[in-house]
Design an enzyme around this catalytic site. Structure first.
Site, short mmCIF file in Angstrom:
data_model
loop_
_atom_site.label_atom_id
_atom_site.label_comp_id
_atom_site.label_asym_id
_atom_site.label_seq_id
_atom_site.Cartn_x
_atom_site.Cartn_y
_atom_site.Cartn_z
N CYS A 79 45.77 29.89 44.04
CA CYS A 79 46.64 29.88 42.87
C CYS A 79 48.00 30.47 43.19
CB CYS A 79 45.97 30.67 41.74
SG CYS A 79 46.98 30.78 40.26
N CYS A 120 50.18 38.30 38.35
CA CYS A 120 48.72 38.39 38.26
C CYS A 120 48.23 39.24 39.42
CB CYS A 120 48.09 37.00 38.34
SG CYS A 120 46.31 37.01 38.03
N CYS A 158 43.68 35.03 43.62
CA CYS A 158 42.84 33.88 43.96
C CYS A 158 43.62 33.10 45.03
CB CYS A 158 42.59 33.01 42.73
SG CYS A 158 41.75 33.90 41.42
N CYS A 192 50.67 26.17 26.94
CA CYS A 192 49.92 26.99 27.88
C CYS A 192 50.70 28.29 28.03
CB CYS A 192 49.82 26.23 29.20
SG CYS A 192 49.08 27.19 30.52
N CYS A 235 48.21 23.37 36.33
CA CYS A 235 47.34 24.53 36.53
C CYS A 235 47.55 25.12 37.91
CB CYS A 235 45.87 24.12 36.49
SG CYS A 235 45.27 23.71 34.89
N GLU A 294 56.41 32.19 32.76
CA GLU A 294 56.54 30.76 32.51
C GLU A 294 55.56 30.30 31.44
OE1 GLU A 294 58.39 28.66 36.38
OE2 GLU A 294 56.23 28.92 36.45
N1 SAH Z 1 43.37 33.85 35.19
C1 SAH Z 1 42.78 32.89 34.30
C2 SAH Z 1 43.78 31.95 33.63
C3 SAH Z 1 44.86 31.32 34.48
S1 SAH Z 1 44.48 30.02 35.60
C4 SAH Z 1 41.70 32.11 35.00
O1 SAH Z 1 41.58 32.24 36.21
O2 SAH Z 1 40.95 31.41 34.33
C5 SAH Z 1 44.01 28.62 34.68
C6 SAH Z 1 43.13 27.65 35.48
O3 SAH Z 1 43.87 27.03 36.55
C7 SAH Z 1 41.96 28.35 36.13
O4 SAH Z 1 40.77 27.66 35.86
C8 SAH Z 1 42.27 28.27 37.63
O5 SAH Z 1 41.12 28.24 38.39
C9 SAH Z 1 43.05 26.96 37.68
N2 SAH Z 1 43.89 26.83 38.89
C10 SAH Z 1 44.48 27.79 39.62
N3 SAH Z 1 45.17 27.27 40.66
C11 SAH Z 1 45.00 25.93 40.59
C12 SAH Z 1 45.50 24.82 41.35
N4 SAH Z 1 46.31 25.01 42.37
N5 SAH Z 1 45.13 23.58 40.97
C13 SAH Z 1 44.33 23.38 39.89
N6 SAH Z 1 43.88 24.37 39.12
C14 SAH Z 1 44.20 25.63 39.46
#
Ligand code: SAH
Length: 363
Positions: free
Chosen positions: A141, A134, A138, A127, A353, A114
């Site tokens: 996420c 991935c 986390c 983006c 995000c 996406e």
């Molecule tokens: N793997 C990389 C890039 C992808 S995530 C990283 O972790 O930086 C991009 C951003 O979105 C990251 O800062 C992550 O912490 C944030 N993110 C992930 N899940 C989220 C959510 N549910 N709400 C808000 N931000 C989120």
């Protein structure tokens, strides 16, 4: 979803060469001088390399046939050896809230990724995804729950931007590597993609307008800073104590906050501040203990904090109330640390995000 056997091989190599799989060069994946070498092989003058590069990246042409500046003979020669476009648009969704657009693309091997286009008055930001799925898991996420399939080639990252440009006509001003995947686990292809996006003969996106975000792969942060790349670096922190971070981001067991801090402290990189991203979750990482941990982490570094109110995906995590978000921003500010709050876009179409998830499971 079945992943073809050959794509598994891609996991173990650094630079992905699409040619070794499809039998044809993938123009979108090549630096100007790589196209120049191909032109020399065709017995053409080197300037043709620059010309083709500009057709692909500036005019966003999709087919070799359309490069009318080239003779028919040369176009036919090229068509046998190369192609420009490999991404297929599967779905396009537009947010009713703010016009954010989300694209589902299919890669040549059936993997799905996406990409999001965010429209502000003065910025048009794409983006991009850097991996299909991935591997980091986390807990908050959505992408993490898909599992991991493979790294993207630089061209597959760049083509997301080219395809969005073709489909919307938008003149893209900013790129963020914050889509699916962990960019620093696909380091070489990500840096190559950023370099090509930054090339003045192509899309010419300024280095200050390209942000690479990592969950904290410390050895790659070190490499990135040592190599003094000019792109903005963001590190996702999301907890002020190691204890909580290990629970939220399992990668923290391998790369603890203390190590990341040390790396940033001793490597000034290109001199630009590092952004510490902090996804705020109600009652979890918005406590005084976590926030003071965050402040101690950032203080004394050339760094700033970007608070991202949690975008809902999992029921167990909640966005803190607005007043709490402002209080936290004020606390950080009062401690002498620069802080901003990111307002996410496209949450009604799951484009914000941490909401990217392609309904496909790898694993
Ligand atoms: N793997 C990389 C890039 C992808 S995530 C990283 O972790 O930086 C991009 C951003 O979105 C990251 O800062 C992550 O912490 C944030 N993110 C992930 N899940 C989220 C959510 N549910 N709400 C808000 N931000 C989120």
């Amino acid at each position: 979803m079945k992943i073809r056997h050959e794509t598994k091989k891609l996991l173990s190599i650094e630079y992905i060469k699409i040619k070794s799989i499809t039998g044809k060069e993938y123009f979108t994946d090549l630096y100007q001088d790589e196209i120049r070498s191909l032109m020399e092989e065709a017995g053409e003058k080197p300037f043709r390399g620059r010309q083709i590069f500009s057709w692909i990246h500036k005019k966003t042409t999709e087919s070799i046939e359309d490069i009318t500046e080239l003779s028919e003979e040369l176009r036919n020669w090229l068509k046998e050896r190369a192609e420009i476009s490999l991404l297929k648009v599967v779905k396009r969704t537009i947010s009713k809230l703010d016009g954010t657009q989300k694209f589902l693309f299919e890669l040549y091997d059936g993997n799905m990724i996406e990409t999001v286009l965010m429209l502000n008055q003065d910025r048009k930001t794409v983006c991009v995804s850097s991996q299909a799925g991935c591997a980091l898991n986390c807990t908050f996420c959505a992408t993490g729950s898909m599992g991991f399939s493979r790294n993207l080639a630089a061209g597959e990252i760049i083509e997301q931007v080219l395809a969005v440009t073709r489909l919307t006509g938008a003149r893209i001003s900013n790129i963020v590597f914050m889509g699916m995947g962990e960019p620093f686990l696909n380091y070489h292809n990500v840096i190559k993609a950023a370099n090509i996006l930054n090339d003045q003969k192509g899309l010419d996106i300024g280095a200050r307008h390209i942000t690479i975000s990592t969950a904290g792969i410390n050895d790659k942060i070190e490499q990135y800073l040592t190599e003094k790349h000019k792109y903005k670096l963001a590190v996702s922190i999301s907890a002020g104590t190691e204890n909580l971070r290990r629970k939220l981001m399992p990668i923290s067991r391998k790369y603890p906050l203390t190590k990341i801090r040390k790396t940033i402290r001793k490597n000034p990189g290109s001199g630009k501040p590092v952004t510490f991203e902090y996804v705020l979750m109600d009652g979890l990482n918005d406590t005084p203990e976590e926030i003071s941990g965050l402040i101690s982490l950032v203080r004394g570094l050339n760094a700033k904090v970007n608070l991202i109110p949690y975008n809902s995906h999992y029921k167990e995590f909640k966005t803190p109330p607005e007043t709490r978000i402002s209080e936290i921003a004020q606390m950080i500010h009062n401690a002498g640390v620069k802080v901003t709050v990111r307002r996410s876009s496209g949450s009604d179409i799951q484009a914000a995000c941490g909401q990217l998830y392609s309904d496909v499971k790898y694993s």
